[in-house]
Scaffold this active site. Sequence first.
Site, mmCIF file in Angstrom:
data_model
loop_
_atom_site.group_PDB
_atom_site.id
_atom_site.type_symbol
_atom_site.label_atom_id
_atom_site.label_comp_id
_atom_site.label_asym_id
_atom_site.label_seq_id
_atom_site.Cartn_x
_atom_site.Cartn_y
_atom_site.Cartn_z
ATOM 1 N N THR A 1 1.658 -5.658 -4.193
ATOM 2 C CA THR A 1 1.301 -4.656 -5.203
ATOM 3 C C THR A 1 0.184 -3.778 -4.644
ATOM 4 O O THR A 1 -0.662 -4.228 -3.867
ATOM 5 C CB THR A 1 0.866 -5.302 -6.537
ATOM 6 O OG1 THR A 1 -0.368 -6.000 -6.344
ATOM 7 C CG2 THR A 1 1.931 -6.250 -7.070
ATOM 8 N N GLY A 2 0.207 -2.497 -5.036
ATOM 9 C CA GLY A 2 -0.744 -1.562 -4.437
ATOM 10 C C GLY A 2 -0.454 -1.406 -2.962
ATOM 11 O O GLY A 2 -1.356 -1.454 -2.128
ATOM 12 N N GLY A 3 0.820 -1.190 -2.648
ATOM 13 C CA GLY A 3 1.246 -1.155 -1.244
ATOM 14 C C GLY A 3 1.366 0.237 -0.668
ATOM 15 O O GLY A 3 1.936 0.412 0.404
ATOM 16 N N SER B 1 -1.260 2.391 -0.009
ATOM 17 C CA SER B 1 -2.481 2.907 0.616
ATOM 18 C C SER B 1 -3.326 1.731 1.113
ATOM 19 O O SER B 1 -3.148 0.595 0.662
ATOM 20 C CB SER B 1 -3.258 3.706 -0.444
ATOM 21 O OG SER B 1 -4.547 4.057 0.016
ATOM 22 N N ILE C 1 -5.364 -1.324 2.240
ATOM 23 C CA ILE C 1 -5.105 -2.721 2.590
ATOM 24 C C ILE C 1 -3.651 -3.104 2.275
ATOM 25 O O ILE C 1 -2.983 -3.774 3.067
ATOM 26 C CB ILE C 1 -6.107 -3.631 1.839
ATOM 27 C CG1 ILE C 1 -7.524 -3.399 2.387
ATOM 28 C CG2 ILE C 1 -5.693 -5.087 1.915
ATOM 29 C CD1 ILE C 1 -8.644 -3.962 1.527
ATOM 30 N N GLY C 2 -3.161 -2.677 1.122
ATOM 31 C CA GLY C 2 -1.783 -3.016 0.732
ATOM 32 C C GLY C 2 -0.769 -2.408 1.674
ATOM 33 O O GLY C 2 0.196 -3.070 2.082
ATOM 34 N N TYR D 1 -16.604 -4.073 -11.805
ATOM 35 C CA TYR D 1 -15.690 -4.342 -10.685
ATOM 36 C C TYR D 1 -15.953 -5.735 -10.113
ATOM 37 O O TYR D 1 -15.021 -6.517 -9.884
ATOM 38 C CB TYR D 1 -15.878 -3.275 -9.609
ATOM 39 C CG TYR D 1 -15.094 -3.536 -8.341
ATOM 40 C CD1 TYR D 1 -13.766 -3.146 -8.234
ATOM 41 C CD2 TYR D 1 -15.685 -4.190 -7.246
ATOM 42 C CE1 TYR D 1 -13.041 -3.383 -7.064
ATOM 43 C CE2 TYR D 1 -14.969 -4.434 -6.081
ATOM 44 C CZ TYR D 1 -13.647 -4.028 -5.994
ATOM 45 O OH TYR D 1 -12.934 -4.278 -4.849
HETATM 46 N N1 LIG Z 1 -11.664 -1.097 0.731
HETATM 47 C C1 LIG Z 1 -12.591 -2.017 0.513
HETATM 48 O O1 LIG Z 1 -13.713 -1.924 1.046
HETATM 49 C C2 LIG Z 1 -12.291 -3.211 -0.353
HETATM 50 C C3 LIG Z 1 -13.194 -4.278 -0.318
HETATM 51 C C4 LIG Z 1 -12.936 -5.400 -1.102
HETATM 52 C C5 LIG Z 1 -11.803 -5.439 -1.899
HETATM 53 N N2 LIG Z 1 -10.953 -4.370 -1.939
HETATM 54 C C6 LIG Z 1 -9.770 -4.488 -2.794
HETATM 55 O O2 LIG Z 1 -8.630 -4.291 -2.010
HETATM 56 C C7 LIG Z 1 -7.555 -3.811 -2.827
HETATM 57 C C8 LIG Z 1 -6.976 -2.576 -2.169
HETATM 58 O O3 LIG Z 1 -7.983 -1.587 -2.072
HETATM 59 P P1 LIG Z 1 -7.968 -0.412 -0.993
HETATM 60 O O4 LIG Z 1 -9.351 -0.261 -0.515
HETATM 61 O O5 LIG Z 1 -6.857 -0.608 -0.049
HETATM 62 O O6 LIG Z 1 -7.711 0.821 -1.977
HETATM 63 P P2 LIG Z 1 -6.709 2.067 -1.960
HETATM 64 O O7 LIG Z 1 -6.650 2.660 -0.600
HETATM 65 O O8 LIG Z 1 -7.160 2.900 -3.097
HETATM 66 O O9 LIG Z 1 -5.319 1.407 -2.328
HETATM 67 C C9 LIG Z 1 -5.116 0.858 -3.606
HETATM 68 C C10 LIG Z 1 -3.644 0.673 -3.827
HETATM 69 O O10 LIG Z 1 -3.422 0.063 -5.093
HETATM 70 C C11 LIG Z 1 -2.637 0.923 -5.915
HETATM 71 N N3 LIG Z 1 -3.049 0.667 -7.286
HETATM 72 C C12 LIG Z 1 -4.299 0.740 -7.814
HETATM 73 N N4 LIG Z 1 -4.273 0.396 -9.102
HETATM 74 C C13 LIG Z 1 -2.994 0.094 -9.394
HETATM 75 C C14 LIG Z 1 -2.321 -0.341 -10.548
HETATM 76 N N5 LIG Z 1 -2.967 -0.519 -11.713
HETATM 77 N N6 LIG Z 1 -0.991 -0.571 -10.487
HETATM 78 C C15 LIG Z 1 -0.316 -0.399 -9.328
HETATM 79 N N7 LIG Z 1 -0.892 0.004 -8.202
HETATM 80 C C16 LIG Z 1 -2.212 0.250 -8.239
HETATM 81 C C17 LIG Z 1 -2.862 2.320 -5.357
HETATM 82 O O11 LIG Z 1 -1.839 3.236 -5.640
HETATM 83 P P3 LIG Z 1 -1.891 4.166 -6.968
HETATM 84 O O12 LIG Z 1 -3.286 4.702 -7.065
HETATM 85 O O13 LIG Z 1 -0.850 5.217 -6.727
HETATM 86 O O14 LIG Z 1 -1.541 3.278 -8.092
HETATM 87 C C18 LIG Z 1 -2.884 1.989 -3.875
HETATM 88 O O15 LIG Z 1 -1.567 1.742 -3.403
HETATM 89 C C19 LIG Z 1 -8.154 -3.564 -4.207
HETATM 90 O O16 LIG Z 1 -7.883 -4.681 -5.037
HETATM 91 C C20 LIG Z 1 -9.644 -3.459 -3.901
HETATM 92 O O17 LIG Z 1 -10.416 -3.797 -5.026
HETATM 93 C C21 LIG Z 1 -11.165 -3.264 -1.174
#
Ligand SMILES: NC(=O)c1ccc[n+]([C@@H]2O[C@H](COP(=O)([O-])OP(=O)(O)OC[C@H]3O[C@@H](n4cnc5c(N)ncnc54)[C@H](OP(=O)(O)O)[C@@H]3O)[C@@H](O)[C@H]2O)c1
Length: 250
Positions: free
Chosen positions: A13-15, A17, A19-20, A151
Amino acid sequence: MAQRFENKVVIVTGGTSGIGLATAKAFAGEGASVFITGRRQDALDAAVKTIGGRVTGVQGDMGKLADIDRLYDAVQQKHSHIDVVFANAGGGGFAALGSITEEHYQSTFDSNVKGVLFTVQKALPLMRDGGSIVLTSSTTSISGTPAFSVYSATKAAIRSFARNWILDLKDRHIRVNAVSPGVTDTAGLNELFGGGAQAEGTKDYLASLIPAGRVGQPEEIAKAVLFLASDDASFVNGVELFVDGGQVQI
Ligand SMILES: NC(=O)c1ccc[n+]([C@@H]2O[C@H](COP(=O)([O-])OP(=O)(O)OC[C@H]3O[C@@H](n4cnc5c(N)ncnc54)[C@H](OP(=O)(O)O)[C@@H]3O)[C@@H](O)[C@H]2O)c1
């Protein structure tokens, strides 16, 4: 290259952008049939193209139960089972105590907690016994950050889910682990930090606090997720694996 996921069905899920996306690519690269989700159709279409291999995009908001049902309906049209769920969709914004709105609370908990809970629960009827679940938590599950309490609370909840669900899933030999990324260079992070030069400056500052001396890349988180999801981690259950360059160990 090792093909640890040949003939496996994997949900990310969230694939679309960050990490996904990196993790979906890595699973597909090791032979999996991958289903990815995201709310934005254009980003979903682009991700499906980028990932290649056996990938299916299902548009949906994981905070909405009907959208999760559509995801698993789509899986059932092609497969009889699921081997791996990577419940990763989520994100958040800044709001200091005193200025937290009900909307901020609701949208953050809906995506990050409700979404993960029902993504996993609704997968269970399709999951193979012996399968693997990986949840995306964060270093914020155990540390404090100014104006980031909502968060951080969602990510502490995710860590707790992993601990508890290994008991509920014991008889089915389904492992549940949490991966906790530190600062990882993704579109979501750059947006959180205001984009452009401001985001670059914030990342440089944070890198100086990390023992590894840099922020992480999504592909580095993906490697840890594939480890947890694979048989290489057959006796790893209920852990929180920090992938953060040592940030929360000091
Ligand atoms: N980057 C960091 O430093 C970091 C650190 C610790 C944890 N995380 C966690 O890692 C995960 C991925 O984050 P990322 O940094 O890769 O962020 P990102 O680049 O914003 O990617 C987030 C992904 O999740 C999707 N998404 C968000 N909310 C959603 C929802 N309600 N339903 C379906 N899809 C959803 C987005 O697509 P849409 O917006 O189109 O829905 C996107 O595909 C998150 O859980 C974040 O909290 C990130």
